[in-house]
Motif scaffolding. Sequence first.
Motif, PDB file in Angstrom:
ATOM      1  N   ASN A 103      28.609  45.819  42.827  1.00  0.00           N
ATOM      2  CA  ASN A 103      28.960  45.265  41.508  1.00  0.00           C
ATOM      3  C   ASN A 103      29.845  46.174  40.658  1.00  0.00           C
ATOM      4  O   ASN A 103      29.734  46.183  39.433  1.00  0.00           O
ATOM      5  CB  ASN A 103      27.664  44.915  40.744  1.00  0.00           C
ATOM      6  CG  ASN A 103      27.925  44.058  39.521  1.00  0.00           C
ATOM      7  OD1 ASN A 103      28.768  43.167  39.540  1.00  0.00           O
ATOM      8  ND2 ASN A 103      27.220  44.338  38.438  1.00  0.00           N
ATOM      9  N   THR A 163      32.917  45.645  40.177  1.00  0.00           N
ATOM     10  CA  THR A 163      33.743  44.717  39.402  1.00  0.00           C
ATOM     11  C   THR A 163      33.002  44.242  38.155  1.00  0.00           C
ATOM     12  O   THR A 163      33.604  43.999  37.109  1.00  0.00           O
ATOM     13  CB  THR A 163      34.154  43.505  40.265  1.00  0.00           C
ATOM     14  OG1 THR A 163      32.989  42.935  40.876  1.00  0.00           O
ATOM     15  CG2 THR A 163      35.146  43.909  41.345  1.00  0.00           C
ATOM     16  N   GLU A 193      36.536  41.754  46.610  1.00  0.00           N
ATOM     17  CA  GLU A 193      36.265  42.611  45.449  1.00  0.00           C
ATOM     18  C   GLU A 193      37.526  43.356  44.997  1.00  0.00           C
ATOM     19  O   GLU A 193      37.712  43.602  43.802  1.00  0.00           O
ATOM     20  CB  GLU A 193      35.140  43.601  45.772  1.00  0.00           C
ATOM     21  CG  GLU A 193      33.773  42.956  45.938  1.00  0.00           C
ATOM     22  CD  GLU A 193      33.257  42.315  44.654  1.00  0.00           C
ATOM     23  OE1 GLU A 193      33.013  43.041  43.684  1.00  0.00           O
ATOM     24  OE2 GLU A 193      33.110  41.078  44.632  1.00  0.00           O
ATOM     25  N   LEU A 245      32.940  49.026  47.619  1.00  0.00           N
ATOM     26  CA  LEU A 245      33.384  47.813  46.931  1.00  0.00           C
ATOM     27  C   LEU A 245      32.794  46.607  47.651  1.00  0.00           C
ATOM     28  O   LEU A 245      33.400  46.044  48.560  1.00  0.00           O
ATOM     29  CB  LEU A 245      34.912  47.724  46.930  1.00  0.00           C
ATOM     30  CG  LEU A 245      35.633  48.166  45.650  1.00  0.00           C
ATOM     31  CD1 LEU A 245      37.133  48.017  45.814  1.00  0.00           C
ATOM     32  CD2 LEU A 245      35.159  47.390  44.433  1.00  0.00           C
ATOM     33  N   LYS A 297      39.488  40.902  43.006  1.00  0.00           N
ATOM     34  CA  LYS A 297      38.775  40.656  41.744  1.00  0.00           C
ATOM     35  C   LYS A 297      38.962  41.812  40.757  1.00  0.00           C
ATOM     36  O   LYS A 297      39.156  41.597  39.557  1.00  0.00           O
ATOM     37  CB  LYS A 297      37.283  40.457  42.049  1.00  0.00           C
ATOM     38  CG  LYS A 297      36.441  40.005  40.855  1.00  0.00           C
ATOM     39  CD  LYS A 297      35.001  39.727  41.295  1.00  0.00           C
ATOM     40  CE  LYS A 297      34.127  39.333  40.121  1.00  0.00           C
ATOM     41  NZ  LYS A 297      32.724  39.109  40.548  1.00  0.00           N
ATOM     42  N   LEU A 298      38.930  43.039  41.261  1.00  0.00           N
ATOM     43  CA  LEU A 298      39.067  44.205  40.380  1.00  0.00           C
ATOM     44  C   LEU A 298      40.466  44.255  39.753  1.00  0.00           C
ATOM     45  O   LEU A 298      40.612  44.508  38.547  1.00  0.00           O
ATOM     46  CB  LEU A 298      38.770  45.486  41.168  1.00  0.00           C
ATOM     47  CG  LEU A 298      38.699  46.792  40.362  1.00  0.00           C
ATOM     48  CD1 LEU A 298      37.799  46.667  39.132  1.00  0.00           C
ATOM     49  CD2 LEU A 298      38.202  47.939  41.257  1.00  0.00           C
ATOM     50  N   ILE A 352      40.587  41.673  36.980  1.00  0.00           N
ATOM     51  CA  ILE A 352      39.890  42.098  35.762  1.00  0.00           C
ATOM     52  C   ILE A 352      40.737  43.097  34.973  1.00  0.00           C
ATOM     53  O   ILE A 352      40.827  43.024  33.744  1.00  0.00           O
ATOM     54  CB  ILE A 352      38.505  42.705  36.128  1.00  0.00           C
ATOM     55  CG1 ILE A 352      37.555  41.599  36.598  1.00  0.00           C
ATOM     56  CG2 ILE A 352      37.894  43.457  34.937  1.00  0.00           C
ATOM     57  CD1 ILE A 352      36.293  42.113  37.276  1.00  0.00           C
ATOM     58  N   ARG A 358      29.966  43.049  46.833  1.00  0.00           N
ATOM     59  CA  ARG A 358      29.459  42.213  45.735  1.00  0.00           C
ATOM     60  C   ARG A 358      28.189  42.792  45.129  1.00  0.00           C
ATOM     61  O   ARG A 358      28.017  42.811  43.908  1.00  0.00           O
ATOM     62  CB  ARG A 358      29.189  40.794  46.262  1.00  0.00           C
ATOM     63  CG  ARG A 358      28.840  39.780  45.181  1.00  0.00           C
ATOM     64  CD  ARG A 358      28.526  38.421  45.795  1.00  0.00           C
ATOM     65  NE  ARG A 358      27.282  38.424  46.532  1.00  0.00           N
ATOM     66  CZ  ARG A 358      26.071  38.300  45.982  1.00  0.00           C
ATOM     67  NH1 ARG A 358      25.950  38.192  44.665  1.00  0.00           N
ATOM     68  NH2 ARG A 358      24.990  38.280  46.727  1.00  0.00           N
ATOM     69  N   ALA A 382      33.479  46.946  35.641  1.00  0.00           N
ATOM     70  CA  ALA A 382      34.841  46.870  35.084  1.00  0.00           C
ATOM     71  C   ALA A 382      34.937  45.751  34.054  1.00  0.00           C
ATOM     72  O   ALA A 382      35.572  45.905  32.996  1.00  0.00           O
ATOM     73  CB  ALA A 382      35.850  46.654  36.209  1.00  0.00           C
ATOM     74  N   GLU A 383      34.300  44.619  34.330  1.00  0.00           N
ATOM     75  CA  GLU A 383      34.325  43.504  33.377  1.00  0.00           C
ATOM     76  C   GLU A 383      33.544  43.852  32.107  1.00  0.00           C
ATOM     77  O   GLU A 383      33.960  43.515  30.995  1.00  0.00           O
ATOM     78  CB  GLU A 383      33.748  42.250  34.035  1.00  0.00           C
ATOM     79  CG  GLU A 383      33.926  41.005  33.169  1.00  0.00           C
ATOM     80  CD  GLU A 383      33.626  39.714  33.902  1.00  0.00           C
ATOM     81  OE1 GLU A 383      33.857  38.648  33.305  1.00  0.00           O
ATOM     82  OE2 GLU A 383      33.156  39.760  35.064  1.00  0.00           O
ATOM     83  N   TRP A 399      41.192  54.175  39.275  1.00  0.00           N
ATOM     84  CA  TRP A 399      40.512  53.673  40.475  1.00  0.00           C
ATOM     85  C   TRP A 399      40.983  54.524  41.644  1.00  0.00           C
ATOM     86  O   TRP A 399      42.150  54.507  42.006  1.00  0.00           O
ATOM     87  CB  TRP A 399      40.867  52.205  40.641  1.00  0.00           C
ATOM     88  CG  TRP A 399      40.431  51.557  41.922  1.00  0.00           C
ATOM     89  CD1 TRP A 399      39.637  52.055  42.912  1.00  0.00           C
ATOM     90  CD2 TRP A 399      40.796  50.239  42.343  1.00  0.00           C
ATOM     91  NE1 TRP A 399      39.479  51.144  43.915  1.00  0.00           N
ATOM     92  CE2 TRP A 399      40.173  50.019  43.592  1.00  0.00           C
ATOM     93  CE3 TRP A 399      41.576  49.220  41.794  1.00  0.00           C
ATOM     94  CZ2 TRP A 399      40.329  48.834  44.297  1.00  0.00           C
ATOM     95  CZ3 TRP A 399      41.727  48.038  42.495  1.00  0.00           C
ATOM     96  CH2 TRP A 399      41.105  47.843  43.731  1.00  0.00           C
TER      97      TRP A 399
END
Length: 806
Positions: free
Chosen positions: A582, A584, A622, A577, A625-626, A629, A579, A587-588, A641
Motif C-alpha cells: 500500500n 500508493t 502499482e 510495490l 498507479k503511483l 497519484i 497492493r 502517496a495518496e 521515489w
Amino acid sequence: MSELIQTLLESEEKSDLRSFISELRHQEKKYFLRNDIINVYSEYCSKYQKSEEFCSSSHLAQLIYYTQEIIQEDSNLCFIIRPKIASQEVYRLTEDLKVEQMTVQELLDMRDRIVNRFHPNEGDLLELDFGPFYDYSPTIRDPKNIGKGVNFLNRYLSSKLLQDSQQWLENLFNFLRLHQYNGVQLLISDRIKSQQQLSQQVKKALAFVSSRPSNEPYEEFRFNLQAMGFEPGWGNTAQRTQETLNILDELIDSPDPQTLEAFISRIPMIFKIVLVSPHGWFGQEGVLGRPDTGGQVVYVLDQAKSLETQLQEDARLAGLEGLNVQPKVIILTRLIPNSDGTLCNQRLEKVHGTENAWILRVPLRDFNPNMTQNWISRFEFWPYLETYAIDAEKELRAEFHGRPDLIVGNYSDGNLVAFLLARRMKVTQCNIAHALEKSKYLFSNLYWNDLEDKYHFSLQFTADLIAMNAANFVISSTYQEIVGTPDSVGQYESYKCFTMPDLYHVVNGIELFSPKFNVVPPGVNENYYFPYTRTQDRVESDRQRIKEMLFTLDDPSQIFGKLDDPNKRPLFSMARLDRIKNLTGLAECFGKSPELQEHCNLILVAGKLRVEESSDNEEKEEIVKLYHIIDQYNLHGKIRWLGVRLSKTDSGEIYRVIADQQGIFVQPALFEAFGLTILESMISGVPTFATQFGGPLEIIQDKVNGFYINPTNLEETADKIIEFVTKCEHNPDYWQTISQKSIERVYSTYTWKIHTTKLLTLARIYGFWNFSSQEKREDLLRYIEALFYLIYKPRAQHLLEQHQYR
C-alpha cells in the motif's frame, strides 16, 4: 449468545432491532463484514438520535459488538457471532424475528448460494474435518493461553509422568537412547538397560561429579562417567554436568513443567537444520525489492545465522567439543538459471559471517524451460513442489551425510515442501507462515473460482490446510496472527471454517486450541540495524552517500523526483510495490493533505520505476498507479521515489540518515502479519507509524513508542502524522522521547538470541512429544496425504499442463 438475543427480543429494544434490520436491507448488500455492520449501526444511531448510552451499552449494541458478519438471504438474516476469541456461533433471524441456531454445514451452504445463486450444490461437496484427529493431543481451554503451547504441553507431559510414571519414564529412557552424532552415541549407552537402572545410575553419577572441581573440563572425567553408562552430552564442566544430571534426577522423582523444559532443552539432539524458503529470489545481495522478495529473505538469513551460533553454543555447553561437532544450517531454496545478475543460479552459497550455514539451491525439473529457467510468481509455483521436494531430499541427504534433525517451513509453499520432506525423512516439522494470503484478499475463498486464473487459491489454501495440520509445531510472530483480537479474526482462525464453493467445505480446518501454536517473534539483525546515535559504528562516507541518494542525487535511471526543499522533515517508507504493502495509499494520503506537504517530503524506496522493467503484474499496476497519484495531486518537488536495491549495510544506514533528519517512518500496509521494517526503523531510532491491521499491534505500544494508523482512512492518518510533527516543532524533545522509547522496545523484546533459544527449546520438546505420541498421529497424517493426492495433486497437474504452453 442465544441468551443475549433472546433478552433483546423480549425487551423494548425489539423495535430497534427491527429498525436496524430495515437499515441493513436498504443497503442493497448481501454480505456485511464487521466494519460495514458498525457503520450501519452508527448511521442508525445518528439517524434516530439515540443516546450515547444506547449506542454503547444497549442489548442491541452488545449484539453488534459481537457480530462478525451478517448475511442477507431472501427475508432472513444470518448473524455470525464471535462471543469470544477463537469461537463462533451462527443464528438465523427470520422476517418475523424468530431465532434459530444454524449448523456449520447450513452456514457453508448459505455462503455457497451467495456465489452460485442459480446452481446451488447443497450436500454434494467434500467436507473436511480435522477435529477428530486431535484427540491424540491435549487441548488448551483458555483462549488467552493460545500461542503458549509449549508451556501447556510441559504441564501435560509432567502430569503424565506423575499419573503413569512407569510408561512415561520408559518413553523418556528410550528417547535418551536415541541420540547420536555422526554414529557416536550420546547421553546413555547400552550399559544402562532400563529406566529403573537409569534412576540408580543418575544418583551415582551425581555423587561422583559433585566431588570434582566445578570448573574441571568434561574430558578429564569422561571415562569415569562412561563406565557408569553416561556418554558425552551432559555438560562441558563438572558443574554443568552436575546441573544437568540433577535436573534429570528431579524430573524422575518429582516431575513438574519447569523441570521437564529445563531438562529437555539441554538434550543435544539438534545439529542439522533445514530452513525451507523456495519462492522468490533468495540471495544475500541484489535481491531485495524484487517480486516476492522482501522481509522473508531477511528473516530467514538472520535466523540461519543466529541458529548456527546457538547450536554451537549448545554443543559447547553439552561438552561435545571433543567430538568435533559442527552444526550445520541449510537454507533450501530454488535455483533460478536465468538469474538476472544475482547469485540465484549458484547451487551452494555460504551465508556471510557463518562457519557452516549455507544456501542450497535446487532447480525445478524442466517441464517447460520458459517457466522453469526463470523466476516464477509465488502464485504459479504450486505444480513444481512435489518433484522439487523429491529432488531436494537427495540434495539434503548428500549435504548432511544423512537426514536433518529439524525442518522449518516458511510461507505456504515452503511449509508444503517441509511437510513432504518431513514425512519422507521422519523429521520434526515446524511451520512459519509469515503471512497467509487468505487474510489478505477479501472473500478470496468464497470467490476463488473467479480468482483462480490469477492466484490459484484452491492450491494455496489446500496447501495451508495440509501443512498447518501436519506440522509438529507452528511458530507465529504474534498472538493475533493465530486468533486475532476481540474484534478481528486471526489468520489461522480464518481456516477454522470456510467454503470454497464447488470444491469443498471446511467444517473444522484447524484446532486453534492445540498446543502446537507458539508465539516466538523474530529479532532484528543488530549488525546492520542499530541506533543512529551510535556514531562510532557508522561509516561517514556511507552516511554522506545515502544522504545524497535520499535527498539530492540526480539519477533518472533509479530515482524519480527532485525535491524543492530537501531540508523538510522526511516522511519515509520502504517496501515492495504491491497492493497489500500500500505505498500508493501512503502517496495518496500525502497528496490529499496540503498541510502534510507543507511540513514534510515523501521519500519512498520501492521496487522498479518503470513498468517495462517489472515481470510482476501487481507491481506493474502499482507503478502506473503511483505515477498517476503524483500527477493527480501535483506532488512534483515534494516526493522522491527510489527504485534501488539496497545492500544490508545501506538498508540499515538509510534508517539512520532519516533519523539524523528527525524523520518519520510510515508502514501503511493494508495488512501486515508482523513487520520487520517496523523493528528496523524502531531500533534505528526513527519514530514509526504502522498499520493497525496485523502484527504491529503487538510490536508498538500506541503513543508510547510509536503510533497506529488505519491506512484505509487517509484523512485520519494524515492528521495523526501532522499532530506528531506539530508537537515536535513545539517541543524538540518529543521526537527524541519517542525515538528512545522505540529503541528500548526492540532491545527488550525482539532479539534473535531470544528467538533462537526459544525455537530450539520448542524443537526439542515437540521432538519428545512426537516420539511419545507418534502412533496416534499416523491417522491424521494419512488423512492429510489423502487431501494432498486427491485434491492438491490433480489441481497442480492441471496448472502444470497450462504452463506447458506459456
